[in-house]
Design a protein around this motif. Structure first.
Motif: not given
Length: 227
Positions: A79-84, A29-36, A202-208
């Motif tokens: 960085w995010l892709l390498k972390d992933l 998700t953060m990759h989708a944000v940060i790449r912009a 982040f609410v969506r990310l936390g909804r497991s």
């Protein structure tokens, strides 16, 4: 006004239960944000340069800031892709799916305001992303609860250090810019929208599992790391 909900959302998102798969989703998700980020700043820089010749007194210092900040932010999406990958995922998990409408709402508003109002709006967005960066203790917390190696945590670790200095630079710029009341309001509205959109993301990310209401949550430090 919005901080209690944001902090409640991040606190729930970083809870121990199911953290490993949720962390991988966070990276995507953060990759989708940060790449912009760099493309947004490049667009704002292009538009603000046009304003230099028109006599906009905020244009030249804003352009200088964007030129420097573009250099500082280049490559952070990689960085995010390498972390992933180090967390057991693959780059395709971040690159293949259509980004969430919540990501589009967060990022897309900046495109509109840059194109159709004033590029200074982007400063509100940057203030939120860097003002609510990962807290210094978050890296150790994720590693302890997931068993992930250091190589899977670079983005969180680096941004917990870098963004404090970047935020100081941004605040110094805002103090220098000869903004009218209307442009001050533009920065403020952009920041409020960005924090609201990031909270919903982040609410969506936390909804497991069903998330408790963030309203009234006790004080926690940025990104949900309790003291």
């Amino acid at each position: 006004m919005l901080e209690p909900e944001f902090r409640g959302a991040t606190h729930h998102m970083w809870r121990a239960e199911g953290l490993l798969p949720r962390y991988r989703t966070y990276l995507c998700t953060m990759h989708a944000v940060i790449r912009a980020s760099v493309p947004l700043m490049e667009l704002a820089l292009e538009r603000v340069r046009r304003r230099v010749s028109s006599g906009d007194p905020s244009a030249a210092p804003l352009a200088a800031y964007l030129e420097e900040h573009i250099r500082e932010e280049e490559g952070h999406d990689a960085w995010l892709l390498k972390d992933l990958r180090a967390a057991g995922g693959t780059p395709d998990e971040a690159l293949a799916p259509m980004p969430s409408p919540l990501v589009a709402a967060l990022v897309g508003a900046q495109h509109y305001w840059i194109e159709h109002h004033h590029p200074v709006a982007l400063l509100g967005y940057i203030a939120v992303l860097e003002g609510y960066a990962p807290a210094p203790g978050l890296t150790d917390r994720i590693a302890r609860r997931t068993g992930l190696p250091t190589a899977a945590l670079r983005t969180v670790r680096e941004h917990s250090v870098l963004d404090t200095g970047h935020l100081d630079e941004l605040y110094a710029l805002l103090d220098r810019l000869p903004l009218t009341r209307e442009l001050e309001a533009t920065v403020a509205v952009s920041a409020l929208h960005s924090l609201d959109a990031l909270t919903r993301l982040f609410v969506r990310l936390g909804r497991s599992v069903a998330a408790p209401s963030p309203r009234g949550a006790g004080p926690v430090s940025p990104m949900g790391v309790t003291p």
